[in-house]
Design a protein around this motif. Structure first.
Motif, PDB file in Angstrom:
ATOM      1  N   LEU A 175      57.895  49.041 -20.659  1.00  0.00           N
ATOM      2  CA  LEU A 175      58.840  48.138 -21.323  1.00  0.00           C
ATOM      3  C   LEU A 175      58.675  46.696 -20.863  1.00  0.00           C
ATOM      4  N   GLN A 176      58.433  46.487 -19.576  1.00  0.00           N
ATOM      5  CA  GLN A 176      58.346  45.122 -19.040  1.00  0.00           C
ATOM      6  C   GLN A 176      57.096  44.969 -18.170  1.00  0.00           C
ATOM      7  N   PRO A 177      55.924  45.094 -18.734  1.00  0.00           N
ATOM      8  CA  PRO A 177      54.709  44.999 -17.904  1.00  0.00           C
ATOM      9  C   PRO A 177      54.491  43.603 -17.347  1.00  0.00           C
ATOM     10  N   LYS A 178      54.882  42.574 -18.099  1.00  0.00           N
ATOM     11  CA  LYS A 178      54.633  41.205 -17.651  1.00  0.00           C
ATOM     12  C   LYS A 178      55.424  40.868 -16.402  1.00  0.00           C
ATOM     13  N   VAL A 179      56.611  41.442 -16.268  1.00  0.00           N
ATOM     14  CA  VAL A 179      57.443  41.161 -15.095  1.00  0.00           C
ATOM     15  C   VAL A 179      56.759  41.662 -13.829  1.00  0.00           C
ATOM     16  N   TYR A 180      56.305  42.916 -13.851  1.00  0.00           N
ATOM     17  CA  TYR A 180      55.677  43.509 -12.668  1.00  0.00           C
ATOM     18  C   TYR A 180      54.313  42.882 -12.417  1.00  0.00           C
ATOM     19  N   ARG A 181      53.617  42.553 -13.475  1.00  0.00           N
ATOM     20  CA  ARG A 181      52.305  41.931 -13.312  1.00  0.00           C
ATOM     21  C   ARG A 181      52.438  40.537 -12.704  1.00  0.00           C
ATOM     22  N   ALA A 182      53.417  39.771 -13.184  1.00  0.00           N
ATOM     23  CA  ALA A 182      53.622  38.425 -12.641  1.00  0.00           C
ATOM     24  C   ALA A 182      53.992  38.486 -11.166  1.00  0.00           C
ATOM     25  N   GLY A 183      54.801  39.473 -10.789  1.00  0.00           N
ATOM     26  CA  GLY A 183      55.155  39.621  -9.381  1.00  0.00           C
ATOM     27  C   GLY A 183      53.957  39.961  -8.520  1.00  0.00           C
ATOM     28  N   LEU A 184      53.035  40.748  -9.053  1.00  0.00           N
ATOM     29  CA  LEU A 184      51.834  41.104  -8.301  1.00  0.00           C
ATOM     30  C   LEU A 184      50.895  39.908  -8.176  1.00  0.00           C
ATOM     31  N   VAL A 185      50.714  39.170  -9.260  1.00  0.00           N
ATOM     32  CA  VAL A 185      49.820  38.003  -9.239  1.00  0.00           C
ATOM     33  C   VAL A 185      50.384  36.905  -8.338  1.00  0.00           C
ATOM     34  N   MET A 186      51.698  36.846  -8.226  1.00  0.00           N
ATOM     35  CA  MET A 186      52.337  35.816  -7.402  1.00  0.00           C
ATOM     36  C   MET A 186      51.943  35.935  -5.929  1.00  0.00           C
ATOM     37  N   LEU A 187      51.531  37.123  -5.505  1.00  0.00           N
ATOM     38  CA  LEU A 187      51.120  37.323  -4.110  1.00  0.00           C
ATOM     39  C   LEU A 187      49.757  36.725  -3.812  1.00  0.00           C
ATOM     40  N   VAL A 188      49.012  36.348  -4.864  1.00  0.00           N
ATOM     41  CA  VAL A 188      47.679  35.776  -4.708  1.00  0.00           C
ATOM     42  C   VAL A 188      47.792  34.251  -4.650  1.00  0.00           C
ATOM     43  N   PRO A 189      46.993  33.577  -3.817  1.00  0.00           N
ATOM     44  CA  PRO A 189      47.013  32.105  -3.808  1.00  0.00           C
ATOM     45  C   PRO A 189      46.751  31.543  -5.201  1.00  0.00           C
ATOM     46  N   LYS A 190      47.282  30.343  -5.471  1.00  0.00           N
ATOM     47  CA  LYS A 190      47.230  29.764  -6.816  1.00  0.00           C
ATOM     48  C   LYS A 190      45.806  29.658  -7.348  1.00  0.00           C
ATOM     49  N   ALA A 191      44.880  29.299  -6.473  1.00  0.00           N
ATOM     50  CA  ALA A 191      43.497  29.129  -6.933  1.00  0.00           C
ATOM     51  C   ALA A 191      42.890  30.447  -7.424  1.00  0.00           C
TER      52      ALA A 191
END
Length: 355
Positions: A175-191
């Motif tokens: 139902l909300q894949p973007k929410v969990y995906r964004a939280g996972l990507v947020m753990l990676v440095p911006k670059a």
């Protein structure tokens, strides 16, 4: 000259303190290993939920692109269609399979006993008897075989109980894949976030392709095993075909598991010749699946080295049991993607390796 003892070099209290510290560190290490095992068990269930959520979401997105439906409505329609198909299968086969499973439970002990008697009547069975080999002990006896079967079924029931949690988790993820995906990507440095999104896209695509490939193989094996057993006049062809199709989800090992009950029943109903025909049937179905269906599916979907799959099953299954054995292949698929993209392409700067 007498060697100095620890008590000569240290006071008794200091020595006891060191022993207590060593014991404490050992207990802490064991606790951390236990937590790691528990965490891996949890991640296995998350992976199982992903294997449900990702194909559902992919189907909803496909309807969104092709038919212009809202993504949420497309997901709902795909989920309802899958649920209806599963419910229809259960409704069509529940009565017949229920009777056949009951018959299978009643006939398996007799089948095992008959196999023992037939083997003891052969020349090599008599040779084993002359060599004082206890055949009942070798085979474990009927009671031990039933005990092992009971353990397998209890493990299966435990997995089924976990299925409720896995299904609800899969629905939340779909139902909300973007929410969990964004939280996972947020753990990676911006670059590195754009690359992280590419890796996650590739992993998602790989898992969806693997699930689709397994479903095609399961359908092929289940249907042709059922038809073949019916043609041979075997009883309980539907339940044996369904069982063969379901365990095909486990590559390499599943086909071997599915053959055992069918061969035992063939010994009871038709003797060694019937058992041989059943073995040939299973080998033919698996050969067709391996030589024709799998290459076609792999060419269009995903290619996985069989030897690597088997090694992964042996390693992961030895630590995590049935669920780990079932999910060993997608775990290997994820590792392959990570190694190719993050090590071969990024660290070694070799873009010639396709993912």
């Amino acid at each position: 000259m007498e060697q100095p003892t620890p008590f000569n070099r240290l006071s008794q209290s200091a020595y006891v303190q060191r022993v207590l510290v060593a014991v404490g560190l050992a207990l802490l290490l064991l606790g951390l290993l236990g937590l790691l095992g528990l965490a891996f068990s949890v991640w296995l269930r998350v992976l199982a939920a992903l294997l449900i959520a990702l194909p559902l979401r992919a189907g909803g997105d496909w309807l969104h692109r092709r038919a212009g439906l809202p993504a949420g409505l497309g997901l709902l329609l795909v989920t309802l269609v899958v649920a209806a198909l599963l419910g229809g299968m259960v409704w069509l086969f529940s009565a017949r399979i229920g009777e056949q499973v009951e018959g299978l439970q009643q006939q398996l002990p007799q089948a095992i006993h008959d196999v023992q008697l037939r083997v003891q009547g052969t020349e090599w069975g008599q040779w084993l008897a002359r060599e004082n080999v206890d055949f009942t002990r070798v085979t474990g006896g009927t009671s031990e075989w039933l005990g092992r079967a009971t353990g397998i079924f209890s493990t299966t029931l435990s997995v089924v109980a976990d299925g409720y949690v896995i299904i609800f988790l899969a629905l939340f993820l779909a139902l909300q894949p973007k929410v969990y995906r964004a939280g996972l990507v947020m753990l990676v440095p911006k670059a590195g976030r754009p690359r992280a999104n590419e890796v996650l896209d590739c992993i998602s695509s790989t898992l969806v392709k693997w699930v689709l490939g397994r479903l095609v193989s399961m359908l092929f094996v289940g249907v042709f095993t059922w038809l073949g057993l019916t043609w041979l006049g075997m009883p309980m062809g539907a339940v044996l075909g369904l069982f063969a199709g379901l365990v095909t989800f486990i590559p390499n090992i599943g086909p071997v598991i599915s053959m055992v009950p069918a061969v035992l029943l063939a010994f009871v109903h038709g003797g060694p010749h019937q058992a041989l025909y059943v073995v040939l049937l299973y080998l033919a179905v698996q050969t067709l699946e391996s030589a024709a269906v799998s290459p076609l599916v792999q060419q269009r979907l995903i290619l996985m080295p069989p030897a690597l799959i088997l090694i992964g099953q042996l390693i992961i299954g030895s630590f995590t049991g049935l669920l780990g054995l079932t999910l060993a292949t997608p775990i290997i698929a994820i590792i392959i993607v990570l190694v190719k993209m993050l090590y071969v392409q990024d660290v070694l700067d070799d873009d010639s390796v396709a993912v």
